[in-house]
Design an enzyme around this catalytic site. Sequence first.
Site, mmCIF file in Angstrom:
data_model
loop_
_atom_site.group_PDB
_atom_site.id
_atom_site.type_symbol
_atom_site.label_atom_id
_atom_site.label_comp_id
_atom_site.label_asym_id
_atom_site.label_seq_id
_atom_site.Cartn_x
_atom_site.Cartn_y
_atom_site.Cartn_z
ATOM 1 N N LYS A 107 0.822 -1.217 0.000
ATOM 2 C CA LYS A 107 0.000 0.000 0.000
ATOM 3 C C LYS A 107 0.862 1.278 0.000
ATOM 4 O O LYS A 107 2.062 1.233 0.317
ATOM 5 C CB LYS A 107 -0.939 -0.027 1.215
ATOM 6 C CG LYS A 107 -1.998 -1.133 1.156
ATOM 7 C CD LYS A 107 -2.977 -1.007 2.333
ATOM 8 C CE LYS A 107 -4.053 -2.068 2.284
ATOM 9 N NZ LYS A 107 -5.060 -1.871 3.383
ATOM 10 N N TYR A 167 -12.538 -1.547 -3.640
ATOM 11 C CA TYR A 167 -13.064 -1.701 -2.274
ATOM 12 C C TYR A 167 -14.580 -1.530 -2.225
ATOM 13 O O TYR A 167 -15.120 -1.177 -1.168
ATOM 14 C CB TYR A 167 -12.389 -0.694 -1.339
ATOM 15 C CG TYR A 167 -11.002 -1.127 -0.883
ATOM 16 C CD1 TYR A 167 -10.831 -2.234 -0.049
ATOM 17 C CD2 TYR A 167 -9.854 -0.436 -1.262
ATOM 18 C CE1 TYR A 167 -9.567 -2.633 0.383
ATOM 19 C CE2 TYR A 167 -8.590 -0.827 -0.836
ATOM 20 C CZ TYR A 167 -8.465 -1.924 -0.008
ATOM 21 O OH TYR A 167 -7.213 -2.318 0.422
ATOM 22 N N ASN A 223 -2.201 0.299 6.688
ATOM 23 C CA ASN A 223 -1.652 -0.930 7.277
ATOM 24 C C ASN A 223 -0.773 -1.733 6.317
ATOM 25 O O ASN A 223 -0.747 -2.960 6.365
ATOM 26 C CB ASN A 223 -2.778 -1.778 7.880
ATOM 27 C CG ASN A 223 -3.832 -2.145 6.858
ATOM 28 O OD1 ASN A 223 -3.743 -1.754 5.703
ATOM 29 N ND2 ASN A 223 -4.829 -2.894 7.289
ATOM 30 N N HIS A 246 -2.278 -5.367 1.542
ATOM 31 C CA HIS A 246 -3.604 -5.981 1.370
ATOM 32 C C HIS A 246 -3.426 -7.461 1.112
ATOM 33 O O HIS A 246 -2.426 -7.878 0.514
ATOM 34 C CB HIS A 246 -4.319 -5.350 0.162
ATOM 35 C CG HIS A 246 -5.543 -6.112 -0.270
ATOM 36 N ND1 HIS A 246 -6.768 -5.946 0.346
ATOM 37 C CD2 HIS A 246 -5.720 -7.083 -1.212
ATOM 38 C CE1 HIS A 246 -7.650 -6.769 -0.221
ATOM 39 N NE2 HIS A 246 -7.044 -7.464 -1.173
ATOM 40 N N GLU A 282 -9.905 -10.236 -7.572
ATOM 41 C CA GLU A 282 -8.970 -9.132 -7.341
ATOM 42 C C GLU A 282 -7.779 -9.195 -8.295
ATOM 43 O O GLU A 282 -7.323 -8.153 -8.779
ATOM 44 C CB GLU A 282 -8.519 -9.144 -5.870
ATOM 45 C CG GLU A 282 -9.660 -8.765 -4.928
ATOM 46 C CD GLU A 282 -9.303 -8.870 -3.460
ATOM 47 O OE1 GLU A 282 -10.189 -8.595 -2.623
ATOM 48 O OE2 GLU A 282 -8.154 -9.226 -3.121
HETATM 49 N N1 UDP Z 1 -9.884 -0.264 7.427
HETATM 50 C C1 UDP Z 1 -9.956 0.912 8.154
HETATM 51 N N2 UDP Z 1 -10.691 0.937 9.316
HETATM 52 C C2 UDP Z 1 -11.369 -0.153 9.768
HETATM 53 C C3 UDP Z 1 -11.285 -1.344 9.019
HETATM 54 C C4 UDP Z 1 -10.537 -1.366 7.856
HETATM 55 O O1 UDP Z 1 -9.376 1.924 7.762
HETATM 56 O O2 UDP Z 1 -12.023 -0.081 10.819
HETATM 57 C C5 UDP Z 1 -9.113 -0.293 6.167
HETATM 58 C C6 UDP Z 1 -7.764 -1.014 6.308
HETATM 59 O O3 UDP Z 1 -6.839 -0.380 5.409
HETATM 60 C C7 UDP Z 1 -8.099 -2.410 5.826
HETATM 61 C C8 UDP Z 1 -9.085 -2.092 4.690
HETATM 62 O O4 UDP Z 1 -9.847 -0.992 5.182
HETATM 63 O O5 UDP Z 1 -6.969 -3.102 5.379
HETATM 64 C C9 UDP Z 1 -10.025 -3.223 4.325
HETATM 65 O O6 UDP Z 1 -10.665 -3.692 5.500
HETATM 66 P P1 UDP Z 1 -10.829 -5.242 5.786
HETATM 67 O O7 UDP Z 1 -11.751 -5.382 6.926
HETATM 68 O O8 UDP Z 1 -11.177 -5.945 4.521
HETATM 69 O O9 UDP Z 1 -9.363 -5.666 6.287
HETATM 70 P P2 UDP Z 1 -8.234 -6.537 5.572
HETATM 71 O O10 UDP Z 1 -8.915 -7.599 4.764
HETATM 72 O O11 UDP Z 1 -7.420 -5.593 4.727
HETATM 73 O O12 UDP Z 1 -7.422 -7.109 6.704
HETATM 74 MG MG MG Z 2 -10.398 -7.465 3.378
#
Ligand code: UDP
Ligand code: MG
Length: 141
Positions: free
Chosen positions: A10, A50, A113, A116, A127
């Site tokens: 990212k 997303y 974070n 992905h 994806e």
């Molecule tokens: N995210 C965020 N706040 C939240 C949850 C998710 O900003 O409370 C962001 C974070 O960058 C995350 C992305 O949205 O990686 C997608 O969320 P997901 O729950 O799918 O998490 P992931 O699959 O990336 O672990």
């Molecule tokens: Mg996710």
Amino acid sequence: MNNRTFAIIKPDAFRNGYLGQILDRIIQADFRILGAKLIRMTRQQAEGFYAVHRGKPFYEELTRFMSSGPCMVLALEKENAVTAWRETIGATNPADAAPGTIRKDFATSLGENAVHGSDSDENAVKEIAFFFTEAELIANQ
Ligand code: UDP
Ligand code: MG
């Protein structure tokens, strides 16, 4: 097809100079890189990618962040790739991520974070196809 997953290094990780170290983690964990591109997503691309999170409180910030600078998109191959990659990256919130995981070591915050990872085989296929044609993947060359 449960041997492929989709990853993004990212914009925060790229900005913070972690591209090389994260690629090294990918290689050390025995993933085969089938495709990789350095791109800057448009806001529209980030919104499309997303779309599943549309309407959630973090959607605006997430799509702004994901289109804020260069990132690397990757198609990865390994046995049980989806699960293996989720284990390698760690929990969504770096505060909860296990020691030695990419998010623990390189993430900035819950939103920014570092990486992905696809959450299912079905989404991995979708994806990868969002950013790569089959012909672009090494396996098909
Ligand atoms: N995210 C965020 N706040 C939240 C949850 C998710 O900003 O409370 C962001 C974070 O960058 C995350 C992305 O949205 O990686 C997608 O969320 P997901 O729950 O799918 O998490 P992931 O699959 O990336 O672990
Ligand atoms: Mg996710």
